[in-house]
Design an enzyme around this catalytic site. Structure first.
Site, PDB file in Angstrom:
ATOM      1  N   ARG A  11       0.834  -1.207   0.000  1.00 27.62           N
ATOM      2  CA  ARG A  11       0.000   0.000   0.000  1.00 27.62           C
ATOM      3  C   ARG A  11       0.870   1.259   0.000  1.00 27.62           C
ATOM      4  O   ARG A  11       0.569   2.238  -0.675  1.00 27.62           O
ATOM      5  CB  ARG A  11      -0.915  -0.023   1.233  1.00 27.62           C
ATOM      6  CG  ARG A  11      -1.720   1.228   1.436  1.00 27.62           C
ATOM      7  CD  ARG A  11      -2.640   1.112   2.623  1.00 27.62           C
ATOM      8  NE  ARG A  11      -3.859   0.411   2.308  1.00 27.62           N
ATOM      9  CZ  ARG A  11      -4.931   0.986   1.731  1.00 27.62           C
ATOM     10  NH1 ARG A  11      -4.938   2.255   1.442  1.00 27.62           N
ATOM     11  NH2 ARG A  11      -6.016   0.276   1.473  1.00 27.62           N
ATOM     12  N   ARG A  15     -10.399   4.601  -1.998  1.00 28.04           N
ATOM     13  CA  ARG A  15      -9.178   4.143  -1.332  1.00 28.04           C
ATOM     14  C   ARG A  15      -8.804   5.126  -0.237  1.00 28.04           C
ATOM     15  O   ARG A  15      -8.889   6.344  -0.441  1.00 28.04           O
ATOM     16  CB  ARG A  15      -8.003   4.087  -2.304  1.00 28.04           C
ATOM     17  CG  ARG A  15      -8.189   3.125  -3.427  1.00 28.04           C
ATOM     18  CD  ARG A  15      -7.866   1.721  -3.014  1.00 28.04           C
ATOM     19  NE  ARG A  15      -8.155   0.818  -4.120  1.00 28.04           N
ATOM     20  CZ  ARG A  15      -8.288  -0.487  -3.991  1.00 28.04           C
ATOM     21  NH1 ARG A  15      -8.150  -1.062  -2.814  1.00 28.04           N
ATOM     22  NH2 ARG A  15      -8.564  -1.235  -5.041  1.00 28.04           N
ATOM     23  N   ASN A  26     -13.091  16.049  -0.195  1.00 25.56           N
ATOM     24  CA  ASN A  26     -13.791  14.769  -0.310  1.00 25.56           C
ATOM     25  C   ASN A  26     -15.298  14.997  -0.305  1.00 25.56           C
ATOM     26  O   ASN A  26     -15.789  15.913   0.357  1.00 25.56           O
ATOM     27  CB  ASN A  26     -13.410  13.868   0.878  1.00 25.56           C
ATOM     28  CG  ASN A  26     -14.031  12.488   0.788  1.00 25.56           C
ATOM     29  OD1 ASN A  26     -14.070  11.877  -0.286  1.00 25.56           O
ATOM     30  ND2 ASN A  26     -14.534  11.985   1.900  1.00 25.56           N
ATOM     31  N   THR A  27     -16.008  14.156  -1.045  1.00 25.14           N
ATOM     32  CA  THR A  27     -17.466  14.165  -0.942  1.00 25.14           C
ATOM     33  C   THR A  27     -17.886  12.843  -0.331  1.00 25.14           C
ATOM     34  O   THR A  27     -17.272  11.808  -0.581  1.00 25.14           O
ATOM     35  CB  THR A  27     -18.161  14.337  -2.308  1.00 25.14           C
ATOM     36  OG1 THR A  27     -18.040  13.135  -3.058  1.00 25.14           O
ATOM     37  CG2 THR A  27     -17.576  15.483  -3.090  1.00 25.14           C
ATOM     38  N   HIS A  28     -18.933  12.886   0.460  1.00 21.08           N
ATOM     39  CA  HIS A  28     -19.366  11.676   1.155  1.00 21.08           C
ATOM     40  C   HIS A  28     -20.898  11.629   1.186  1.00 21.08           C
ATOM     41  O   HIS A  28     -21.539  12.645   1.470  1.00 21.08           O
ATOM     42  CB  HIS A  28     -18.808  11.661   2.583  1.00 21.08           C
ATOM     43  CG  HIS A  28     -19.136  10.394   3.304  1.00 21.08           C
ATOM     44  ND1 HIS A  28     -18.535   9.188   3.008  1.00 21.08           N
ATOM     45  CD2 HIS A  28     -20.039  10.127   4.276  1.00 21.08           C
ATOM     46  CE1 HIS A  28     -19.056   8.248   3.777  1.00 21.08           C
ATOM     47  NE2 HIS A  28     -19.963   8.788   4.552  1.00 21.08           N
ATOM     48  N   ALA A  72      -6.263  12.967   7.874  1.00 23.92           N
ATOM     49  CA  ALA A  72      -5.738  11.599   7.825  1.00 23.92           C
ATOM     50  C   ALA A  72      -6.730  10.545   8.316  1.00 23.92           C
ATOM     51  O   ALA A  72      -6.444   9.349   8.239  1.00 23.92           O
ATOM     52  CB  ALA A  72      -4.436  11.521   8.621  1.00 23.92           C
ATOM     53  N   GLY A  73      -7.894  10.951   8.806  1.00 27.35           N
ATOM     54  CA  GLY A  73      -8.897   9.982   9.252  1.00 27.35           C
ATOM     55  C   GLY A  73      -9.765   9.505   8.090  1.00 27.35           C
ATOM     56  O   GLY A  73      -9.556   9.898   6.937  1.00 27.35           O
ATOM     57  N   ASP A  88     -13.028   9.886   6.329  1.00 29.56           N
ATOM     58  CA  ASP A  88     -14.148  10.821   6.183  1.00 29.56           C
ATOM     59  C   ASP A  88     -14.218  11.811   7.350  1.00 29.56           C
ATOM     60  O   ASP A  88     -15.309  12.192   7.804  1.00 29.56           O
ATOM     61  CB  ASP A  88     -15.475  10.060   6.005  1.00 29.56           C
ATOM     62  CG  ASP A  88     -15.485   9.236   4.719  1.00 29.56           C
ATOM     63  OD1 ASP A  88     -14.996   9.742   3.700  1.00 29.56           O
ATOM     64  OD2 ASP A  88     -15.957   8.088   4.742  1.00 29.56           O
TER      65      ASP A  88
HETATM   66  C1  GAR Z   1     -20.583   9.323  -4.218  1.00 25.04           C
HETATM   67  O1  GAR Z   1     -21.849   9.284  -3.620  1.00 25.04           O
HETATM   68  C2  GAR Z   1     -19.507   9.591  -3.177  1.00 25.04           C
HETATM   69  O2  GAR Z   1     -19.919  10.415  -2.139  1.00 25.04           O
HETATM   70  C3  GAR Z   1     -19.238   8.196  -2.683  1.00 25.04           C
HETATM   71  O3  GAR Z   1     -19.220   7.427  -3.840  1.00 25.04           O
HETATM   72  C4  GAR Z   1     -20.158   7.963  -4.764  1.00 25.04           C
HETATM   73  C5  GAR Z   1     -19.502   8.066  -6.116  1.00 25.04           C
HETATM   74  O4  GAR Z   1     -20.442   8.313  -7.102  1.00 25.04           O
HETATM   75  N1  GAR Z   1     -18.022   8.149  -1.934  1.00 25.04           N
HETATM   76  C6  GAR Z   1     -17.892   7.470  -0.800  1.00 25.04           C
HETATM   77  O5  GAR Z   1     -18.753   6.730  -0.341  1.00 25.04           O
HETATM   78  C7  GAR Z   1     -16.554   7.651  -0.104  1.00 25.04           C
HETATM   79  N2  GAR Z   1     -16.644   7.296   1.270  1.00 25.04           N
HETATM   80  P1  GAR Z   1     -20.005   8.704  -8.582  1.00 25.04           P
HETATM   81  O6  GAR Z   1     -18.857   7.761  -8.978  1.00 25.04           O
HETATM   82  O7  GAR Z   1     -21.229   8.456  -9.402  1.00 25.04           O
HETATM   83  O8  GAR Z   1     -19.578  10.141  -8.577  1.00 25.04           O
END
Ligand code: GAR
Length: 188
Positions: free
Chosen positions: A64, A90, A106-108, A141-142, A144
């Site tokens: 990794r 990742r 980041n988006t979550h 570094a955590g 989300d």
């Molecule tokens: C999104 O909803 C994003 O927030 C999530 O993956 C999806 C990607 O959608 N990410 C996570 O869950 C990270 N923890 P997309 O490929 O259609 O943009």
């Protein structure tokens, strides 16, 4: 403002950024789109849009740490102002975070700090919350974690499946991501 976008999957959030740039709503340069594996729809969309793409394949590295160092070097080569994790599934190292200190967005698909991790939508449904949503935040570094920039709530409807709820969350998420990038670009 130059951004690098990292994707693992379908890249629909990325597509909203591409569309906003092409439509003139978003004034930034997508320097490259990177992925952790070959053959994702996110990469295909990017190539179709004429963007530079790269793959640092997680499975091609013995450790990794070596994968992480290669990813860091590749992203650094574009000298981005912001690196966007847009469905990049990742976990990156503290070294990666340090290299892009305060620049890793980041988006979550949940209202953090609730339901972090790879299954934010599923976990919210399993808990039985009635409202979930999405979060755009600076990643530290955590998993989300890090300063929250914007959130939008999405109600869980009777009869929702993980897929139907995730699709509704993504509608809000795309708007939130584009608006956040627009604000950052305007301030840069
Ligand atoms: C999104 O909803 C994003 O927030 C999530 O993956 C999806 C990607 O959608 N990410 C996570 O869950 C990270 N923890 P997309 O490929 O259609 O943009």
């Amino acid at each position: 403002m130059r951004i690098v976008v990292l994707v693992s999957g379908t890249g629909s959030n990325l597509q909203s950024v591409i569309d906003a740039v092409k439509g003139g709503e978003l004034d930034l340069d997508i320097a490259a789109v990177g992925a952790d594996r070959e053959g994702t729809y996110g990469l295909e969309r990017s190539s179709e849009a004429g963007l530079e793409t790269f793959v640092v394949n997680f499975n091609s590295f013995p450790t990794r740490d070596e994968w992480d160092a290669a990813l860091t070097a590749r992203v650094e080569s574009y000298a981005p102002d912001v690196v966007v994790s847009s469905g990049f599934m990742r976990i990156v190292s503290a070294d990666f975070i340090a290299a892009f200190d305060g620049k890793y967005l980041n988006t979550h698909p949940a209202l953090l700090p609730a339901f972090p991790g790879a299954h934010g939508v599923r976990d919210a449904m399993a808990y039985g919350v009635k409202v979930t949503g999405c979060t755009v935040h600076w990643a530290d570094a955590g998993v989300d974690t890090g300063p929250i920039i914007a959130q939008e709530a999405v109600a869980i409807e009777p009869g929702d499946t993980e897929e139907s709820l995730h699709e509704r969350i993504k509608i809000a998420e795309r708007r939130l991501l584009v608006n956040t990038l627009a604000a950052l670009a305007a301030a840069s």
